[in-house]
Write a protein that holds these residues in place. Structure first.
Motif, PDB file in Angstrom:
ATOM      1  N   GLY A   1      71.639 177.275   9.247  1.00 58.42           N
ATOM      2  CA  GLY A   1      70.997 176.684   8.084  1.00 58.42           C
ATOM      3  C   GLY A   1      69.608 177.188   7.781  1.00 58.42           C
ATOM      4  O   GLY A   1      69.034 176.824   6.747  1.00 58.42           O
TER       5      GLY A   1
ATOM      6  N   ASN B   1      66.605 176.389   8.974  1.00 58.42           N
ATOM      7  CA  ASN B   1      65.674 175.267   8.778  1.00 58.42           C
ATOM      8  C   ASN B   1      65.903 174.524   7.465  1.00 58.42           C
ATOM      9  O   ASN B   1      64.952 174.157   6.765  1.00 58.42           O
ATOM     10  N   GLY B   2      67.158 174.312   7.141  1.00 58.76           N
ATOM     11  CA  GLY B   2      67.480 173.506   5.970  1.00 58.76           C
ATOM     12  C   GLY B   2      67.673 174.274   4.684  1.00 58.76           C
ATOM     13  O   GLY B   2      68.007 173.689   3.652  1.00 58.76           O
TER      14      GLY B   2
ATOM     15  N   ASP C   1      71.747 170.810   5.964  1.00 54.17           N
ATOM     16  CA  ASP C   1      71.045 170.048   6.992  1.00 54.17           C
ATOM     17  C   ASP C   1      71.918 169.697   8.190  1.00 54.17           C
ATOM     18  O   ASP C   1      71.450 169.063   9.134  1.00 54.17           O
ATOM     19  N   GLU C   2      73.192 170.082   8.170  1.00 54.69           N
ATOM     20  CA  GLU C   2      74.099 169.682   9.248  1.00 54.69           C
ATOM     21  C   GLU C   2      73.654 170.187  10.622  1.00 54.69           C
ATOM     22  O   GLU C   2      73.834 169.508  11.631  1.00 54.69           O
TER      23      GLU C   2
ATOM     24  N   ARG D   1      70.673 170.532  11.786  1.00 50.65           N
ATOM     25  CA  ARG D   1      69.627 169.683  12.342  1.00 50.65           C
ATOM     26  C   ARG D   1      70.249 168.465  13.039  1.00 50.65           C
ATOM     27  O   ARG D   1      69.764 168.013  14.087  1.00 50.65           O
TER      28      ARG D   1
END
Length: 306
Positions: free
Chosen positions: A192, A194-195, A199-200, A202
């Motif tokens: 991802g 860092n988003g 967001d999965e 994280r």
């Protein structure tokens, strides 16, 4: 010797031939209980043009009518028979007449035609025992556990929740008596970034941290980007992997260890293993020789772990 219940799978596929061809080797490992009617073994023997070494006393047929083999055909009757064979193998194991269940391949569409609501063995086991069975596939060199298995790709991200994944990882660690590092794969490209792409990952990071805290040891490592998780260097370091999605984990496993790999159902009150291949209609009743390595490995896993 231990007794193992063997559900025969879809009779229109390669299951019966695998059972017949492997019987002599199987007898050196255990006392098999084949959940099939003798009449079906006789039919298969005629179609294959070979003698059947399996004796009547090694059979425990399911309580359902005898049907005819129709090679390489998806049928309601073969789907129902394979399900009843599977159910009977579970009953034998639950009553301690066998130490575990080895399943030969079923055809999911045939189960659907027969009115079976579950999509395959693992889902049927979840329904039967009201437990979250964990699907793990692999061999001694590499095992891949699947957080989501037979679900559509579009639904996977909705399933990734911190508490659910934490429970999964804790159950997995307990079931395999984890004493070594296990790689947990991310979901999105580059986890991802860092988003930037979801967001999965994280959530996966938080679940890994929480699980390790509950276990009191940092066994789980991740989230690791899935595109590099199975690199040669990582495979030197990790033997266990957890994949968020079915194909991401299994594509690599099957490329490396297709004939050796087996399917294991964890987190259940019984031991169940299976071959890691399908009914192979393209080979059913056509080839004189089939690979039985996965079948024998699945049997050995039961014998070693019960």
């Amino acid at each position: 010797m231990k007794k193992v219940a063997i559900s025969i799978g879809d009779i229109n596929g390669i299951g019966l031939q695998i059972a017949i061809d492997s019987h002599t080797e199987v007898l050196r490992l255990c006392k098999p209980i084949y959940c099939v009617h003798k009449e079906l073994l006789d039919q298969a023997s005629i179609l294959l043009g070979k003698e059947c070494p399996i004796k009547p006393e090694e059979l425990s047929p399911p309580d359902t009518e005898i049907i005819d083999i129709t090679p390489a055909q998806v049928s309601q009757s073969s789907g129902y028979y394979s399900f009843k064979s599977f159910e009977h193998a579970l009953t034998l194991t639950e009553s301690q007449q066998a130490c575990g269940v080895l399943t030969l391949p079923i055809h999911k569409e045939a189960w659907k035609k027969a009115g079976i609501k579950s999509i395959g063995h693992t889902q049927a086991l979840r329904a039967h025992y009201n437990k979250e069975a964990i699907m793990m596939l692999g061999c001694e060199n590499m095992y891949v556990a699947l957080f989501s298995d037979h679900v559509a790709l579009r639904d996977v991200s909705l399933l990734i929740k911190e508490e659910t994944l934490t429970e999964f990882l804790c159950n997995f660690a307990r079931c395999v008596n984890l004493k070594e590092s296990c790689a947990v794969l991310g979901l999105n490209p580059h986890c991802g970034d860092n988003g930037l792409m979801g967001d999965e990952d994280r959530i996966i990071d938080r679940a890994v941290i929480k699980t390790n805290a509950l276990l009191g040891h940092s066994y789980f490592v991740g989230a690791i980007p899935a595109d590099s998780a199975f690199s040669p260097q990582n495979r030197k370091h990790f033997r266990y992997f957890v994949s968020m999605y079915h194909d991401v984990g299994l594509a690599v496993l099957k490329a490396l260890y297709f004939e050796e790999s087996i399917n294991i159902s964890l987190n259940l009150p019984i031991m169940r293993t299976s071959v890691d291949h399908g009914v192979a209609f393209d080979k059913a009743y056509k080839q004189n020789t089939l690979s039985t390595t996965s079948y024998i490995n699945a049997l050995k896993y039961i014998i070693t772990n019960t």
